[in-house]
Design a protein around this motif. Structure first.
Motif, PDB file in Angstrom:
ATOM      1  N   GLU A  42       0.735  -1.331   0.121  1.00 13.42           N
ATOM      2  CA  GLU A  42      -0.133  -0.004   0.188  1.00 13.42           C
ATOM      3  C   GLU A  42       0.814   1.272   0.144  1.00 13.42           C
ATOM      4  N   ASN A  43       1.999   1.099   0.784  1.00 12.71           N
ATOM      5  CA  ASN A  43       2.699   2.329   0.748  1.00 12.71           C
ATOM      6  C   ASN A  43       3.583   2.674  -0.599  1.00 12.71           C
ATOM      7  N   PHE A  44       3.895   1.541  -1.072  1.00 17.34           N
ATOM      8  CA  PHE A  44       4.485   1.432  -2.303  1.00 17.34           C
ATOM      9  C   PHE A  44       3.653   2.280  -3.474  1.00 17.34           C
ATOM     10  N   ASN A  45       2.212   1.622  -3.405  1.00 21.88           N
ATOM     11  CA  ASN A  45       1.437   2.261  -4.201  1.00 21.88           C
ATOM     12  C   ASN A  45       1.366   3.714  -4.109  1.00 21.88           C
ATOM     13  N   ASN A  46       1.451   4.296  -2.965  1.00 19.80           N
ATOM     14  CA  ASN A  46       1.160   5.694  -2.729  1.00 19.80           C
ATOM     15  C   ASN A  46       2.698   6.425  -3.337  1.00 19.80           C
ATOM     16  N   TYR A  47       3.719   5.664  -3.272  1.00 16.72           N
ATOM     17  CA  TYR A  47       4.883   5.974  -3.671  1.00 16.72           C
ATOM     18  C   TYR A  47       4.925   6.036  -5.273  1.00 16.72           C
ATOM     19  N   ILE A  48       4.359   5.120  -5.933  1.00 21.27           N
ATOM     20  CA  ILE A  48       4.256   5.276  -7.547  1.00 21.27           C
ATOM     21  C   ILE A  48       3.338   6.346  -7.743  1.00 21.27           C
ATOM     22  N   ARG A  49       2.218   6.555  -6.965  1.00 23.23           N
ATOM     23  CA  ARG A  49       1.469   7.999  -7.178  1.00 23.23           C
ATOM     24  C   ARG A  49       2.019   9.053  -6.998  1.00 23.23           C
ATOM     25  N   ASN A  50       2.977   9.219  -6.339  1.00 25.33           N
ATOM     26  CA  ASN A  50       3.756  10.364  -6.155  1.00 25.33           C
ATOM     27  C   ASN A  50       4.418  10.426  -7.322  1.00 25.33           C
ATOM     28  N   CYS A  51       5.125   9.353  -7.669  1.00 27.39           N
ATOM     29  CA  CYS A  51       6.213   9.507  -8.818  1.00 27.39           C
ATOM     30  C   CYS A  51       5.408  10.015  -9.894  1.00 27.39           C
ATOM     31  N   GLU A  52       3.978   9.347 -10.248  1.00 27.82           N
ATOM     32  CA  GLU A  52       3.298   9.957 -11.618  1.00 27.82           C
ATOM     33  C   GLU A  52       3.033  11.529 -11.095  1.00 27.82           C
ATOM     34  N   LEU A  53       2.791  11.891  -9.966  1.00 29.35           N
ATOM     35  CA  LEU A  53       2.704  13.501  -9.805  1.00 29.35           C
ATOM     36  C   LEU A  53       4.066  14.155 -10.063  1.00 29.35           C
ATOM     37  N   GLN A  54       5.102  13.535  -9.675  1.00 29.01           N
ATOM     38  CA  GLN A  54       6.432  14.258 -10.035  1.00 29.01           C
ATOM     39  C   GLN A  54       6.639  14.387 -11.415  1.00 29.01           C
ATOM     40  N   TYR A  55       6.231  13.476 -12.283  1.00 31.21           N
ATOM     41  CA  TYR A  55       6.460  13.093 -13.721  1.00 31.21           C
ATOM     42  C   TYR A  55       5.621  14.421 -14.118  1.00 31.21           C
ATOM     43  N   GLN A  56       4.327  14.464 -13.811  1.00 29.49           N
ATOM     44  CA  GLN A  56       3.182  15.489 -14.294  1.00 29.49           C
ATOM     45  C   GLN A  56       3.871  17.050 -13.965  1.00 29.49           C
ATOM     46  N   GLN A  57       4.515  17.310 -12.944  1.00 25.43           N
ATOM     47  CA  GLN A  57       5.027  18.587 -12.588  1.00 25.43           C
ATOM     48  C   GLN A  57       6.394  18.620 -13.144  1.00 25.43           C
ATOM     49  N   GLY A  58       6.970  17.757 -14.046  1.00 22.81           N
ATOM     50  CA  GLY A  58       8.715  17.978 -14.739  1.00 22.81           C
ATOM     51  C   GLY A  58       9.400  17.812 -13.706  1.00 22.81           C
ATOM     52  N   ASN A  59       9.352  17.231 -12.676  1.00 23.43           N
ATOM     53  CA  ASN A  59      10.343  17.192 -11.600  1.00 23.43           C
ATOM     54  C   ASN A  59      11.244  15.912 -11.626  1.00 23.43           C
ATOM     55  N   ASP A  60      10.645  14.956 -11.917  1.00 22.11           N
ATOM     56  CA  ASP A  60      11.289  13.370 -11.984  1.00 22.11           C
ATOM     57  C   ASP A  60      10.619  12.671 -12.999  1.00 22.11           C
ATOM     58  N   ILE A  61      11.351  11.612 -13.659  1.00 17.78           N
ATOM     59  CA  ILE A  61      11.051  10.676 -14.349  1.00 17.78           C
ATOM     60  C   ILE A  61      11.429   9.434 -14.123  1.00 17.78           C
ATOM     61  N   ASN A  62      10.314   8.453 -13.523  1.00 17.28           N
ATOM     62  CA  ASN A  62      10.944   7.200 -12.943  1.00 17.28           C
ATOM     63  C   ASN A  62      10.499   6.211 -13.870  1.00 17.28           C
ATOM     64  N   PHE A  63      11.286   5.259 -14.046  1.00 19.48           N
ATOM     65  CA  PHE A  63      11.183   4.115 -14.875  1.00 19.48           C
ATOM     66  C   PHE A  63      11.223   2.840 -14.228  1.00 19.48           C
ATOM     67  N   VAL A  64      10.404   1.763 -14.652  1.00 21.93           N
ATOM     68  CA  VAL A  64      10.734   0.516 -14.187  1.00 21.93           C
ATOM     69  C   VAL A  64      11.763  -0.204 -15.188  1.00 21.93           C
ATOM     70  N   ILE A  65      12.762  -0.942 -14.548  1.00 23.83           N
ATOM     71  CA  ILE A  65      13.568  -1.705 -15.503  1.00 23.83           C
ATOM     72  C   ILE A  65      12.893  -3.026 -15.842  1.00 23.83           C
ATOM     73  N   LEU A  66      12.748  -3.347 -17.023  1.00 17.47           N
ATOM     74  CA  LEU A  66      12.098  -4.572 -17.326  1.00 17.47           C
ATOM     75  C   LEU A  66      13.100  -5.581 -18.013  1.00 17.47           C
ATOM     76  N   LEU A  67      13.181  -6.400 -17.620  1.00 20.40           N
ATOM     77  CA  LEU A  67      14.003  -7.670 -18.119  1.00 20.40           C
ATOM     78  C   LEU A  67      13.201  -8.713 -18.623  1.00 20.40           C
ATOM     79  N   ASP A  68      13.063  -8.877 -20.057  1.00 20.58           N
ATOM     80  CA  ASP A  68      12.154  -9.726 -20.634  1.00 20.58           C
ATOM     81  C   ASP A  68      10.776  -9.415 -19.947  1.00 20.58           C
TER      82      ASP A  68
END
Length: 179
Positions: free
Chosen positions: A47-73
């Motif tokens: 649940e806390n991590f989901n909140n963190y991801i929502r904050n990442c999305e907000l930071q992206y919308q504000q142009g402050n951060d761009i967070n990526f998941v590294i996908l292997l296969d």
């Protein structure tokens, strides 16, 4: 948004659908990550991590951060981002983490190359920094491999689990980037 690194590795803009997979990587590596990363309340539960991801999305919308998941296969194995984006000074900082079972495969080095190229070409950045704890040998190897310039030590610059860590500061300028 997606950055294709190679036939097996992709960076995908972090979203709610990544929470369970990324959280599993954190759980499997929690003790190891705690040595160098200050998780705070962001990863105490899914649940806390989901909140963190929502904050990442907000930071992206504000142009402050761009967070990526590294996908292997197509499976989450870590996280990487451009942080503290400063549009006036055209600078940002790269941060990354990767699960232990996927270390030693060149994933972070290759992903950094893709993210650095994105930052310089797409975002028009002039300077990208990488900071890592002096004792974090694996993380320090990345800017060294990528020919970043070591600028110095930021003394007691990062508080992790009640201890201040010295950080090594590296930088790359757009005009120096060869990839």
């Amino acid at each position: 948004m997606r950055i294709n690194i190679d036939e097996n590795i992709n960076l995908e803009l972090i979203a709610a659908g990544h929470a369970t997979g990324l959280y599993a990587v954190i759980e499997a590596n929690r003790a190891r990550f705690a040595e160098f990363l200050a998780w705070g309340d962001n990863a105490k539960s899914l649940e806390n991590f989901n909140n963190y991801i929502r904050n990442c999305e907000l930071q992206y919308q504000q142009g402050n951060d761009i967070n990526f998941v590294i996908l292997l296969d197509e499976k989450p194995v870590g996280k990487m981002g451009l942080h503290y984006i400063n549009t006036y000074n055209k600078s940002a900082e790269i941060g990354y983490w990767l699960g232990k079972k996927d270390e030693g495969k060149g994933i972070i080095t290759k992903s950094c190359k893709g993210l650095i190229s994105y930052g310089f070409r797409e975002l028009g950045l002039n300077r990208i920094e990488i900071k890592a704890a002096e004792s974090n040998v694996r993380s320090l190897a990345i800017p060294e491999k990528l020919n970043f310039t070591k600028e110095g030590i930021l003394r007691q610059a990062d508080l992790v689990n009640g201890q201040f860590l010295d950080l090594v500061l590296y930088s790359m300028l757009n005009e120096e980037w060869k990839s």
